[in-house]
Design a protein around this motif. Structure first.
Motif: not given
Length: 211
Positions: A115-135
């Motif tokens: 649960v803790l690992y996926l919580m961190v993974a979701i946060y950083f994956n959201d950052l990556l997706l935000s950057s991809i969408v903007r680009n």
């Protein structure tokens, strides 16, 4: 499984589902809507307080399970073995009880850790997706013929956007491989724990029948 661990397991299933949706190759519009929704939720102060509280509770459960999984050596059993006392059925039953508690502690540690690992993974994956969408949006504007009439974009900036987009897509692909490896390892640990539990229950039943 207790009520608290059932809730934690439900949170784990929700996180796995959300992360799987985020990793899907969705169309640009759906991906932008998903990222916008997640960002708006994370900016909400009440939701952030709730997530912090959940992370704190799960962290305490993780450290408690880890402490139970690796207990200190019991001096009582060491004293019996040192003085060559015969091991009675009561002592044998106590040993299996300790082993059962250790197995459940391992199970709780795996679930809360995931649960803790996926919580961190979701946060950083959201950052990556935000950057991809903007680009991607910048790239679409740069290649749109109508946009070219109103706004001139240099070829250097266009190539830079393409390079950044490729880097972000490589990061997502690497993250997918890491997630698949973690899922396979977690499934292997779960299967091993199930086999140990079945063996423990079988041995306990045989001890009870002998009594």
């Amino acid at each position: 499984m207790s009520l608290l661990m059932s809730i934690v397991f439900a949170v784990l299933v929700f996180e796995m589902t959300l992360l799987a949706i985020m990793l899907l190759p969705l169309p640009q519009g759906m991906q932008r809507s998903l990222v916008t929704t997640i960002d708006s939720l994370l900016r909400n102060s009440q939701i952030r307080v709730g997530l912090s509280f959940i992370a704190l509770i799960v962290s305490l459960m993780f450290f408690d399970a880890m402490k139970t999984s690796f207990p200190h050596k019991d001096s009582s059993f060491a004293a019996f073995s040192a003085q060559n006392y015969p091991v009675t059925k009561t002592i044998g039953q106590s040993i299996w009880d300790v082993r059962s508690k250790k197995f459940y502690a391992h199970r709780n540690m795996y679930i809360t850790g995931a649960v803790l690992y996926l919580m961190v993974a979701i946060y950083f994956n959201d950052l990556l997706l935000s950057s991809i969408v903007r680009n991607k949006e910048k790239l679409i504007k740069a290649t749109d013929p109508k946009a070219k009439q109103t706004e001139k974009t240099s070829s250097i900036e266009y190539e830079k956007l393409q390079h950044e987009l490729k880097l972000k897509e490589d990061d997502v692909a690497t993250f997918k491989r890491q997630l698949n490896g973690m899922h396979a390892e977690y499934q292997k640990k779960a299967d091993d724990s199930t086999k140990v539990a079945e063996k423990t229950e079988k041995t306990t039943d045989e001890n009870k029948k002998q009594k």
